[in-house]
Motif scaffolding. Sequence first.
Motif, PDB file in Angstrom:
ATOM      1  N   ASP A 370       0.841  -1.193   0.000  1.00 35.35           N
ATOM      2  CA  ASP A 370       0.000   0.000   0.000  1.00 35.35           C
ATOM      3  C   ASP A 370       0.881   1.250   0.000  1.00 35.35           C
ATOM      4  OD1 ASP A 370      -1.839   2.041   0.446  1.00 35.35           O
ATOM      5  OD2 ASP A 370      -3.075   0.817   1.766  1.00 35.35           O
ATOM      6  N   ILE A 371       0.810   2.055  -1.065  1.00 37.04           N
ATOM      7  CA  ILE A 371       1.678   3.233  -1.159  1.00 37.04           C
ATOM      8  C   ILE A 371       1.338   4.278  -0.097  1.00 37.04           C
ATOM      9  CG2 ILE A 371       2.150   2.908  -3.615  1.00 37.04           C
ATOM     10  CD1 ILE A 371       0.044   5.008  -4.233  1.00 37.04           C
ATOM     11  N   ARG A 372       0.142   4.175   0.508  1.00 37.84           N
ATOM     12  CA  ARG A 372      -0.217   5.110   1.578  1.00 37.84           C
ATOM     13  C   ARG A 372       0.550   4.811   2.862  1.00 37.84           C
ATOM     14  NH1 ARG A 372      -6.547   3.992   1.012  1.00 37.84           N
ATOM     15  NH2 ARG A 372      -5.600   1.908   1.014  1.00 37.84           N
ATOM     16  N   LYS A 373       1.055   3.585   2.973  1.00 37.33           N
ATOM     17  CA  LYS A 373       1.830   3.201   4.146  1.00 37.33           C
ATOM     18  C   LYS A 373       3.334   3.246   3.891  1.00 37.33           C
ATOM     19  CE  LYS A 373      -1.798   0.040   5.747  1.00 37.33           C
ATOM     20  NZ  LYS A 373      -2.120  -1.361   6.124  1.00 37.33           N
ATOM     21  N   LEU A 374       3.696   3.257   2.618  1.00 37.57           N
ATOM     22  CA  LEU A 374       5.117   3.242   2.256  1.00 37.57           C
ATOM     23  C   LEU A 374       5.656   4.660   2.148  1.00 37.57           C
ATOM     24  CD1 LEU A 374       4.888   0.472  -0.476  1.00 37.57           C
ATOM     25  CD2 LEU A 374       5.841   0.212   1.828  1.00 37.57           C
ATOM     26  N   GLY A 375       6.961   4.748   1.971  1.00 36.83           N
ATOM     27  CA  GLY A 375       7.627   6.036   1.850  1.00 36.83           C
ATOM     28  C   GLY A 375       8.984   6.005   2.535  1.00 36.83           C
ATOM     29  N   GLY A 376       9.935   6.708   1.971  1.00 34.17           N
ATOM     30  CA  GLY A 376      11.251   6.806   2.573  1.00 34.17           C
ATOM     31  C   GLY A 376      12.061   5.528   2.549  1.00 34.17           C
ATOM     32  N   LEU A 377      11.751   4.604   1.661  1.00 30.02           N
ATOM     33  CA  LEU A 377      12.478   3.327   1.638  1.00 30.02           C
ATOM     34  C   LEU A 377      13.805   3.416   0.904  1.00 30.02           C
ATOM     35  CD1 LEU A 377       9.587   0.784   0.899  1.00 30.02           C
ATOM     36  CD2 LEU A 377      10.498   1.497   3.112  1.00 30.02           C
ATOM     37  N   MET A 378      14.099   4.560   0.292  1.00 34.72           N
ATOM     38  CA  MET A 378      15.331   4.699  -0.492  1.00 34.72           C
ATOM     39  C   MET A 378      16.558   4.422   0.352  1.00 34.72           C
ATOM     40  SD  MET A 378      16.511   8.004  -2.724  1.00 34.72           S
ATOM     41  CE  MET A 378      16.226   9.084  -1.317  1.00 34.72           C
ATOM     42  N   ASN A 379      16.572   4.866   1.607  1.00 32.78           N
ATOM     43  CA  ASN A 379      17.739   4.701   2.476  1.00 32.78           C
ATOM     44  C   ASN A 379      17.901   3.261   2.946  1.00 32.78           C
ATOM     45  OD1 ASN A 379      18.305   7.463   2.325  1.00 32.78           O
ATOM     46  ND2 ASN A 379      16.881   7.923   4.002  1.00 32.78           N
ATOM     47  N   PHE A 380      16.795   2.530   3.032  1.00 30.38           N
ATOM     48  CA  PHE A 380      16.860   1.155   3.528  1.00 30.38           C
ATOM     49  C   PHE A 380      17.078   0.144   2.394  1.00 30.38           C
ATOM     50  CE2 PHE A 380      14.147   3.614   6.372  1.00 30.38           C
ATOM     51  CZ  PHE A 380      14.700   3.328   7.614  1.00 30.38           C
ATOM     52  N   MET A 381      16.622   0.473   1.199  1.00 31.57           N
ATOM     53  CA  MET A 381      16.671  -0.470   0.077  1.00 31.57           C
ATOM     54  C   MET A 381      17.225   0.236  -1.159  1.00 31.57           C
ATOM     55  SD  MET A 381      12.809  -1.987   0.780  1.00 31.57           S
ATOM     56  CE  MET A 381      12.962  -3.441  -0.238  1.00 31.57           C
ATOM     57  N   PRO A 382      18.503   0.617  -1.132  1.00 30.29           N
ATOM     58  CA  PRO A 382      19.061   1.406  -2.246  1.00 30.29           C
ATOM     59  C   PRO A 382      19.106   0.643  -3.576  1.00 30.29           C
ATOM     60  CG  PRO A 382      20.777   0.724  -0.721  1.00 30.29           C
ATOM     61  CD  PRO A 382      19.477   0.378  -0.066  1.00 30.29           C
ATOM     62  N   ILE A 383      19.395  -0.670  -3.529  1.00 29.55           N
ATOM     63  CA  ILE A 383      19.471  -1.447  -4.779  1.00 29.55           C
ATOM     64  C   ILE A 383      18.072  -1.582  -5.379  1.00 29.55           C
ATOM     65  CG2 ILE A 383      20.101  -3.661  -5.794  1.00 29.55           C
ATOM     66  CD1 ILE A 383      22.184  -4.001  -3.624  1.00 29.55           C
ATOM     67  N   THR A 384      17.109  -1.892  -4.528  1.00 30.50           N
ATOM     68  CA  THR A 384      15.732  -2.012  -4.997  1.00 30.50           C
ATOM     69  C   THR A 384      15.246  -0.682  -5.565  1.00 30.50           C
ATOM     70  OG1 THR A 384      15.331  -3.686  -3.285  1.00 30.50           O
ATOM     71  CG2 THR A 384      13.402  -2.699  -4.331  1.00 30.50           C
ATOM     72  N   PHE A 385      15.613   0.409  -4.925  1.00 31.79           N
ATOM     73  CA  PHE A 385      15.252   1.742  -5.412  1.00 31.79           C
ATOM     74  C   PHE A 385      15.846   1.994  -6.795  1.00 31.79           C
ATOM     75  CE2 PHE A 385      16.664   6.278  -5.620  1.00 31.79           C
ATOM     76  CZ  PHE A 385      15.419   6.829  -5.889  1.00 31.79           C
ATOM     77  N   THR A 386      17.097   1.606  -6.992  1.00 32.02           N
ATOM     78  CA  THR A 386      17.747   1.776  -8.300  1.00 32.02           C
ATOM     79  C   THR A 386      17.019   0.986  -9.372  1.00 32.02           C
ATOM     80  OG1 THR A 386      19.878   2.082  -7.197  1.00 32.02           O
ATOM     81  CG2 THR A 386      19.913   1.571  -9.554  1.00 32.02           C
ATOM     82  N   LEU A 387      16.646  -0.265  -9.033  1.00 27.43           N
ATOM     83  CA  LEU A 387      15.911  -1.103  -9.984  1.00 27.43           C
ATOM     84  C   LEU A 387      14.557  -0.480 -10.319  1.00 27.43           C
ATOM     85  CD1 LEU A 387      16.658  -4.631  -8.454  1.00 27.43           C
ATOM     86  CD2 LEU A 387      17.712  -3.612 -10.468  1.00 27.43           C
ATOM     87  N   ALA A 388      13.901   0.085  -9.306  1.00 29.48           N
ATOM     88  CA  ALA A 388      12.602   0.714  -9.531  1.00 29.48           C
ATOM     89  C   ALA A 388      12.730   1.932 -10.426  1.00 29.48           C
ATOM     90  CB  ALA A 388      11.968   1.093  -8.192  1.00 29.48           C
ATOM     91  N   ILE A 389      13.788   2.724 -10.231  1.00 35.05           N
ATOM     92  CA  ILE A 389      14.022   3.903 -11.077  1.00 35.05           C
ATOM     93  C   ILE A 389      14.180   3.479 -12.532  1.00 35.05           C
ATOM     94  CG2 ILE A 389      15.791   5.576 -11.696  1.00 35.05           C
ATOM     95  CD1 ILE A 389      14.132   6.709  -9.589  1.00 35.05           C
ATOM     96  N   ILE A 390      14.990   2.458 -12.764  1.00 34.98           N
ATOM     97  CA  ILE A 390      15.241   2.007 -14.139  1.00 34.98           C
ATOM     98  C   ILE A 390      13.945   1.514 -14.781  1.00 34.98           C
ATOM     99  CG2 ILE A 390      16.438   0.282 -15.537  1.00 34.98           C
ATOM    100  CD1 ILE A 390      18.723   0.395 -13.458  1.00 34.98           C
ATOM    101  N   GLY A 391      13.195   0.682 -14.052  1.00 35.69           N
ATOM    102  CA  GLY A 391      11.965   0.114 -14.611  1.00 35.69           C
ATOM    103  C   GLY A 391      10.898   1.156 -14.866  1.00 35.69           C
ATOM    104  N   THR A 392      10.656   2.037 -13.902  1.00 36.77           N
ATOM    105  CA  THR A 392       9.589   3.024 -14.059  1.00 36.77           C
ATOM    106  C   THR A 392       9.937   4.084 -15.091  1.00 36.77           C
ATOM    107  OG1 THR A 392      10.499   4.222 -12.148  1.00 36.77           O
ATOM    108  CG2 THR A 392       8.672   2.715 -11.738  1.00 36.77           C
ATOM    109  N   PHE A 393      11.195   4.509 -15.142  1.00 35.19           N
ATOM    110  CA  PHE A 393      11.585   5.508 -16.138  1.00 35.19           C
ATOM    111  C   PHE A 393      11.484   4.943 -17.548  1.00 35.19           C
ATOM    112  CE2 PHE A 393      14.062   9.054 -13.834  1.00 35.19           C
ATOM    113  CZ  PHE A 393      13.119   9.061 -12.816  1.00 35.19           C
ATOM    114  N   SER A 394      11.784   3.673 -17.693  1.00 38.37           N
ATOM    115  CA  SER A 394      11.614   3.042 -19.001  1.00 38.37           C
ATOM    116  C   SER A 394      10.141   2.953 -19.349  1.00 38.37           C
ATOM    117  CB  SER A 394      12.234   1.637 -18.993  1.00 38.37           C
ATOM    118  OG  SER A 394      12.035   0.995 -20.241  1.00 38.37           O
ATOM    119  N   MET A 395       9.310   2.569 -18.375  1.00 39.18           N
ATOM    120  CA  MET A 395       7.871   2.479 -18.600  1.00 39.18           C
ATOM    121  C   MET A 395       7.279   3.845 -18.940  1.00 39.18           C
ATOM    122  SD  MET A 395       5.070   0.596 -16.151  1.00 39.18           S
ATOM    123  CE  MET A 395       5.479   1.559 -14.688  1.00 39.18           C
ATOM    124  N   ALA A 396       7.820   4.905 -18.337  1.00 32.47           N
ATOM    125  CA  ALA A 396       7.338   6.260 -18.587  1.00 32.47           C
ATOM    126  C   ALA A 396       7.839   6.820 -19.907  1.00 32.47           C
ATOM    127  CB  ALA A 396       7.761   7.178 -17.441  1.00 32.47           C
TER     128      ALA A 396
END
Length: 805
Positions: A370-396
């Motif tokens: 639930d994105i309403r409960k999430l937030g600020g995970l960049m500091n805890f999951m930097p690799i996952t954040f990088t993967l998300a950036i690549i995937g979403t920017f490509s999708m966009a």
Amino acid sequence: MSLLHLAVLSPLLLAILIPFLHKYFKNIHTGWFLLPLPAVLFAYFLQFISTTSHGGTVMETVAWISSLGINFTLKVDGLGLLFALLITGIGALVVLYSIYYLNPDKEKLNTFYVYLLLFMGAMLGVVLSDNLIVLYTFWELTSFSSFLLIGYWNHRERSRYGAQKSMLITVFGGLSMLGGILMLYIITGTFSISETIQMSNEVVNHPLFTATLILFLLGAFTKSAQFPFHIWLPDAMEAPTPVSAYLHSATMVKAGIYLVARMTPVFAHSGTWVWLVAGVGVLTLFWGSFSAVKQTDLKAILAFSTVSQLGMIMSLLGAGAAALHYGTIEDGYYIVAVTAAVFHLINHATFKGSLFMVTGIIDHETGTRDIRKLGGLMNFMPITFTLAIIGTFSMAGIPPFNGFLSKEMFFTGMLRVAEMDFFNMDTWGILFPIIAWSASVFTFLYSMMYVFKTFTGKYQPEKLEKKPHEAPIGMLISPVILASLVIIFGIFPNVLSHNIISPAMGSILPSLLENGEGFDVHISHWHGPTAELFMTIGVIAFGLLLYKFMPKWAGIYSKLPSRMSFNRFYDRGLELLELTSKNITKSYMTGFIRTYLVYIFSFFILALASTLIFKNAFQLDLSDVAPIRFFEVVLVLIMAVSAITILFAKSRLTSIILLGAVGYTVALFFVLFRAPDLALTQLVIETVSVALFLLAFYHLPQIRRNEERIRFRATNALISIAVGAIVTMIALSAHSNKTFGSISEYYVENTYKKAGGENMVNVILVDFRGFDTMFEIAVLGIAALGIFAMIKLRLTRGRELDENK
């Protein structure tokens, strides 16, 4: 059987072994036994690139039902190879991911991997079959296996609901496609796809063309979640994340895309195909992206995103089909749409597969999506954040990722649609680029929502079930590989042009090949200040504005009438269907055998009498009938009197005795006709039947004849007389219309010669009809076992009751 057939069937064969491997190797994760297979298959299919890249194909055939033109024919061409590589390559990464995602102590891994292998084998069969009936067989197997995978967590009501919805909608489409296949066979006389493509002109000019086209598109649209059949895909997200990553981003939902691409050479010569495919595709694109923005669950966002992206690919195939209609390349105006469709097919599998795996990691490590409960995970999951950036920017569609390139080509294809003039719709064609641009704005918006609402902003530990941390390395390998391909294909897109994209385009547009080998495909980042570039800039600028001011305009979603949703129509439709079927069933399921017999015999009379009348089949020729003897007349009178007397008997015992008299009289007929075996059988059966009836009916109450209404007797009499008359007429007509000699002569001549027996009846039963007799004995044996089980159960319960007393 060839090595190619073995490759397609190998997942189904391994599925048989998985339960045994799971049972005897409990200390090893079952996925490790499965992982080598898709990896080996991927390597095996890679060897075909050298053949398909030069315009060649590989075809292997195993005879199946040759008399009906149904053979297990497999064909590897550019299009089939592309999908086979996606199925096996993504399949290997999904299996590796599932090994770390699924807990062997909590999950039934044997069933999960059996279902996954069934699906993998079915998809390979779909994309490589050259026979339409074989393709349909595998097509339905994909629906069945996906039903099992979606409902894998069957203890959850939502999982069962999602599995049922996907099954009902996709099977409806599959049956529609089967109707189209049969119509196409009527037109062409073949089930071979290759031969059908060669006869495309005959197909287009046939009166059944439009109906066939629509039935095929129903199969494709339901499987690929096109509007309005898209409603099953979001509910399918109740499946485990590896299933979503495999079925709903890279494989199953692409089956409809494959079908449209494969049948384009057959149907695309008509503008009907172009407008339906392109129109439904662009409408699905907009509705999916618009609906994704209002979602709060990460998987739901990706689900509607998948619907949108599938619509985008479908619209490109429709736009590209215009090239076949015009019969010319026209400076690549329409070819670019097919290039974009094939390229985005690959791109979508890479970025969406990685995003589904990223979603699974977030859920696995935080306990929520639930994105309403999430937030600020960049500091805890930097690799996952990088993967998300690549995937979403490509999708966009942001450079330099691969999604940017295919989106630019998508805009080009939609601009070309605006120039079409099919059906005097040239003025309406301008809607395609407008809708495409609007949908792309929402695509950009939900992409930004996915990554920034999850990884940036305020960290809310009190709303999370777990303390977030980076996923284990094993769970990161697969999404890292896919994200790397997003970058590689974005920076070096032409690494796929000659070997993968061009051969696939050659399969979709075979009549427009520029040379013997394929199309000259070249993908580049910069084309100057084109309309497409300005459309992309507009998408980014407007998308950022909508994202920044989202709280001020997002209220429009609450204004949409919830009662008008497609899901509500689906649910209400099922409820109405169930209620209607229940009422219809109640109308004829009265609980009285007499009522059921009335229905059965009425249909019997109607069907046979109408056949005799309309076919003028009744004939009467008594020239070779044997003379009727005195004893036969007496026996007929005895039978008639006994049967009529039953109707007026006031006791069940009297009725049973009279019924036995009819049976014994029949036995006497067999004696007169010199058939002692039949007479003996009839006598035994009648004796046993009468004894059993007497035993059972002795305990029933007396018949109350005076309470029965006369109209039931009149109806029964009318139906009885009609049935007797129809059967008599059929018997007389059959005797009077003999077109060949009696088969009895064959038995007379061959009973002793071929079977070595002198008793003709025994030889027929044991030798000539040996299988028939064997199965009859098996049925009697099963019935005996059932009776024995019921008697034993009754005795056991009786003893238990006595002990309790």
